[in-house]
Design a protein around this motif. Structure first.
Motif, mmCIF file in Angstrom:
data_model
loop_
_atom_site.group_PDB
_atom_site.id
_atom_site.type_symbol
_atom_site.label_atom_id
_atom_site.label_comp_id
_atom_site.label_asym_id
_atom_site.label_seq_id
_atom_site.Cartn_x
_atom_site.Cartn_y
_atom_site.Cartn_z
ATOM 1 N N THR B 60 0.808 -1.219 0.000
ATOM 2 C CA THR B 60 0.000 0.000 0.000
ATOM 3 C C THR B 60 0.840 1.268 0.000
ATOM 4 O OG1 THR B 60 -1.576 -1.257 1.284
ATOM 5 C CG2 THR B 60 -1.954 1.104 1.149
ATOM 6 N N ASN B 61 1.875 1.291 0.823
ATOM 7 C CA ASN B 61 2.640 2.530 0.923
ATOM 8 C C ASN B 61 4.127 2.368 0.635
ATOM 9 O OD1 ASN B 61 0.640 4.553 1.627
ATOM 10 N ND2 ASN B 61 0.329 3.323 3.451
ATOM 11 N N GLU B 62 4.531 1.176 0.234
ATOM 12 C CA GLU B 62 5.935 0.996 -0.141
ATOM 13 C C GLU B 62 6.071 -0.036 -1.255
ATOM 14 O OE1 GLU B 62 8.544 -0.618 2.902
ATOM 15 O OE2 GLU B 62 6.986 -1.987 3.564
ATOM 16 N N ILE B 63 7.150 0.105 -2.012
ATOM 17 C CA ILE B 63 7.389 -0.854 -3.093
ATOM 18 C C ILE B 63 8.806 -1.405 -2.970
ATOM 19 C CG2 ILE B 63 5.755 0.097 -4.767
ATOM 20 C CD1 ILE B 63 8.036 1.706 -6.015
ATOM 21 N N THR B 64 8.989 -2.558 -3.570
ATOM 22 C CA THR B 64 10.336 -3.122 -3.648
ATOM 23 C C THR B 64 10.724 -3.128 -5.123
ATOM 24 O OG1 THR B 64 9.760 -4.554 -1.817
ATOM 25 C CG2 THR B 64 11.762 -5.119 -3.031
#
Lengths: 632, 236
Positions: B60-64
């Motif tokens: 939801t609020n972070e990506i890799t």
């Protein structure tokens, strides 16, 4: 004959008066149309209240009518009345799109609690300061909020040293803008001044209630759609509710089962009714008085429809416009070709019993006697003889079966298979939901107008039935968009609707009018039971199902301990009885499988009830033929 | 100069195989189970100068993201994280392939790229066709989303203030899934008379706008009831 212009004019008025179901869409007209429900006085005390009810039960209307804006309109927009009000309400609707911003991996849960509590302080301070601005607009010479109070509120919010009300108002507004920027960059961990939960509100309301115009007055913080808060956010507000003191109190609107957290931030501290709050369940409160309340609402609105056909619209009565139909009358109507009557007379004639009592019986009772003989594999002659010998016993038996038999009279036939007509029936379909009754009335009157009828004439049984079907279909369609479980709920409802429709159409050899169900736990599968709980909770919350309180368990959250019924508003669409009658058991696995594998599961449930699943679909369900036939 | 004064015209490729990113550019894309997404990268081996950045995880609020063998996490509610990401690519131009990216991922990436003056082009691969749902309901004609995950502000775009209802206009851009519009209306509760739904024309296929009408009919009927009020607006 009604002219096209007149028709159009009345349609538009009906749409405006009955069609703008949502309080949110009505704006100020909502207050003009406001009818006070019987439980309203319970909300006016200085105690926290929890108004619990499904969508369309009027929570928003009631909360908005308690707001100062609502009160102003309700009291004729007369500023002179304002100082005499006993309470002033500040309305706030929980907007999911805002409150969901207060979560994420960027901050620890404890930090989110502080951040959210500060946001809530800012929001309610902002709304309350707007109220003060509005008040001073009407009473410019009224003593202002002292500078020291403004400064203290500002300090408590951790803002600059604002001295006047104007400065404080502007300061809170810009603090909200800065706070927005903070949330949008929360992972950068920028510095943000936070406040202690509730503290600025205490200071602000203390300042206000010390002012002469507000001495001894109540302040209500009205929070609508409480279910939209995240769990921890409910705990934050619960803490405020528990400890808000005498200066202000909370009036909360929440959907049934939407109050998920009962504790404050201290997990050991529960909110208990009546010690901490007054519980106002709309459905229970309205149950006995709903018909009267709904009648008042509808008659008020119908009397406002002006038409050239009637000199005195005030005398219009919705009960007269929506006539009832007895079971016997309905049987005659369903057998309009006389086939059933002829068939019964023929069967009775063969027995050689020519009693005037039997000959004079209504078609439905004759049909019942033939049905009974066939169902119990007894000669009809024996049944008729027994009927004549024991009339009171048979009257009771007939009373138990006659309504259920109406569903079988036109089994498998095209067209209307069962009528849903009459004010009294409509109130039962609506099940204490004011929005549903407005929809039913509006649809009936619109179809009536389309049939070139005047608004002064009663609506036909057919048009009432078609209206009830249309309202059921509309609400079924809307279900998909009501929650994150919407698609599942639609499929569950389509499945259950088909099950109860088949049971109703085939009463032979079975208990009549099975309209409820109890869910049997899946043995040894905690996961299945948890999933079923979630689905049933969503179904009750969004009015796909109703929970029956007759066997209310100790723990309200224990979803599986309740009995359930498909909401009666869907009964006309699926064609089953809207009455609360007998129940069956459905396994937890089958509840879930109705969503994932509808065709096979419907068949399995029906087989357990000794029915086949090949009953032809009623016309209005043909749209879903592909759904029912899918081997997913 | 404002971004709106620097239009970048759309290039359309009838065959995805014809598309080639510029050499020495960066290409940011998502992973998706949809078969159309991997085909984008047919060119990858023949263009070693293009830096391919894969978004492996879209929380939801972070990506890799992965660049070669290296993976790193980026917070989407962080101007500095996002700016550093674009800077770290160190390329003269970049592509943002939104085909396999969720709205909540590409929107903050795009916003950041624009604020960093990255020379950026957005890539989207339209599907040839959609699979029909085997259990269709009114708002669910095609087999698209498994479920609604809820409503939340796009990271970096949250608006926390209440606006006066008279100053709000709600403009939903409609897709096939009417459920989404209905859900939004239920959650946002915009003022009834200030909702302007938009259906894009022409559709990728001639019949698509009609499916959009069909899928959204329930919500549209609730909004408009008797009035049919459709206007064609030239977007050009």
């Amino acid at each position: 004959m009604i002219s096209p212009e007149e028709k159009r004019n009345i349609q538009e008025q009906l749409s405006q008066l009955f069609g703008s179901y949502k309080a949110e869409w009505l704006k100020e007209q909502m207050f003009d149309l406001f009818t006070e429900p019987s439980y309203f006085p319970e909300l006016l005390t200085a105690r926290p209240c929890l108004l619990i009810g499904g969508r369309g039960t009027g929570k928003t209307t009631v909360l908005k009518s308690l707001s100062y804006e609502g009160q102003f309109v309700l009291r004729g927009r007369d500023p002179k009345t304002i100082p005499a009000w006993k309470y002033y309400g500040i309305y706030y609707r929980v907007n999911t799109n805002r409150v969901t911003a207060f979560q994420g991996p960027e901050l620890a849960p404890e930090r989110w609690i502080r951040v959210f509590a500060h946001y809530f302080n800012l929001l309610i301070c902002d709304a309350t300061l707007r109220f003060l601005e509005w008040y001073y607009l009407h009473f410019p010479t009224s003593p202002p909020l002292p500078d020291v109070a403004c400064t203290n509120v500002a300090k408590s919010l951790n803002l600059s040293d604002f001295k006047t009300l104007r400065e404080l108002g502007d300061g809170v507004e810009s603090a909200l803008i800065e706070f927005e920027a903070y949330i949008n960059n929360v992972a950068d961990n920028p510095k943000v001044p936070l406040s202690i939960q509730g503290s600025p509100l205490d200071i602000l309301f203390e300042g206000i209630t010390n002012l002469p115009p507000f001495k001894g007055k109540h302040f209500f913080v009205l929070i609508d759609e409480y279910e939209n808060f995240e769990d921890y956010q409910q705990q934050v507000i619960n803490t405020l509710i528990k400890h808000c003191g005498q200066l202000y109190t909370f009036k909360i609107g929440v959907k049934e089962l939407g109050w998920r957290r009962r504790t404050t931030l201290n997990e050991n501290e529960q909110l208990i009714s009546p010690a901490d709050y007054v519980r106002v369940p709309v459905m229970e409160k309205l149950e006995s008085a709903f018909e009267e309340f709904a009648l008042k609402v509808c008659n008020d609105r119908i009397s406002r429809v002006s038409s050239g056909q009637e000199s005195n619209a005030k005398t219009r009565d919705i009960q007269t416009l929506l006539p009832n139909l007895s079971d016997e009358q309905e049987a005659e109507l369903l057998d309009h070709t006389g086939v059933i009557q002829r068939n019964c007379i023929e069967q009775i004639g063969v027995t050689g019993i020519h009693s005037p009592e039997i000959q004079e019986m209504a078609t439905l009772e004759k049909f019942f006697l033939c049905f009974w003989a066939n169902d119990h594999s007894k000669p009809l002659q024996e049944v008729l003889t027994d009927r004549l010998a024991n009339p009171s016993e048979w009257k009771m038996r007939y009373g138990n079966y006659k309504h259920a038999l109406l569903f079988a009279l036109r089994r498998g036939k095209a067209g209307i298979r069962k009528h849903y007509a009459g004010w009294n029936v409509f109130t039962q379909l609506a099940c204490c939901n004011i929005r549903y009754i407005l929809e039913l009335v509006e649809q009936s009157l619109l179809l009536h107008l389309h049939s070139e009828k005047s608004i002064t004439e009663p609506v036909s049984y057919v048009n009432q039935t078609l209206a009830a079907q249309a309202v059921g279909k509309k609400n079924l369609s809307e279900l998909e968009g009501l929650s994150v479980h919407g698609a599942q709920l639609t499929k569950l409802l389509l499945g259950l609707g088909r099950v109860f429709q088949t049971l109703a159409a085939d009463p032979s050899g079975h208990t009549p009018e099975v309209t409820q169900f109890h869910v049997l736990d899946a043995e040894g599968s905690l996961e299945t039971n948890a999933d079923v709980n979630k689905l049933l909770t969503a179904a009750v919350m969004h009015l796909a199902l109703i929970r029956l309180t007759g066997n209310k368990p100790q723990d309200e959250a224990d979803t599986r301990e309740y009995d359930y019924m498909v909401h009666p508003i869907f009964s006309a669409f699926f064609v089953f009885s809207y009455r609360r009658k007998r129940k069956m058991l459905i396994g937890a696995d089958d509840i879930l499988a109705l969503v994932s594998r509808p065709k096979a599961t419907i068949r399995r449930i029906l087989e357990k009830q000794n029915r086949l699943g090949d009953e032809p679909l009623p016309e209005q369900l043909r749209f879903f033929e592909q759904f029912y036939n899918a081997d997913s | 100069m404002q971004i709106r004064d620097q239009p970048l015209l759309t290039e359309v490729f009838s065959d995805p195989a014809l598309f080639r990113p510029k050499d020495e550019s960066a290409y940011v894309c998502g992973l998706s189970s949809e078969h159309r997404v991997p085909r984008v990268h047919n060119w990858e081996s023949s263009l070693p100068g293009v830096l391919v950045v894969r978004v492996l995880d879209q929380s939801t609020n972070e990506i890799t993201v992965s660049i070669g063998d290296k993976t790193s996490k980026i917070f989407l509610r962080s101007s500095s994280h996002l700016a550093n990401f674009w800077k770290s690519l160190n390329r003269s131009s970049a592509y943002l392939d939104i085909t396999g990216l969720s709205h909540h991922v590409w929107a903050p990436l795009l916003k950041s790229a624009l604020s960093q003056s990255v020379k950026l082009a957005v890539v989207y691969m339209e599907p040839m066709e959609y699979r029909f749902s085997i259990t269709p309901t009114e708002g669910e004609i095609f087999d698209l989303s498994e479920r609604i995950t809820g409503i939340a502000p796009l990271p970096g775009f949250a608006s926390l203030r209440d606006f006066d209802g008279d100053n709000i206009c709600f403009i939903p851009l409609l897709g096939f899934e009417g459920t989404r519009l209905a859900y939004l209306l239920e959650q946002v509760q915009p003022p009834g008379k200030k909702i302007v739904p938009v259906i894009g024309l022409p559709g990728f296929r001639l019949e698509y706008p009609f499916f959009t009408y069909l899928g959204n009919q329930s919500a549209l009927a609730t909004m408009y009831r008797f009035s049919v009020n459709v206007t064609f607006s030239d977007g050009g």
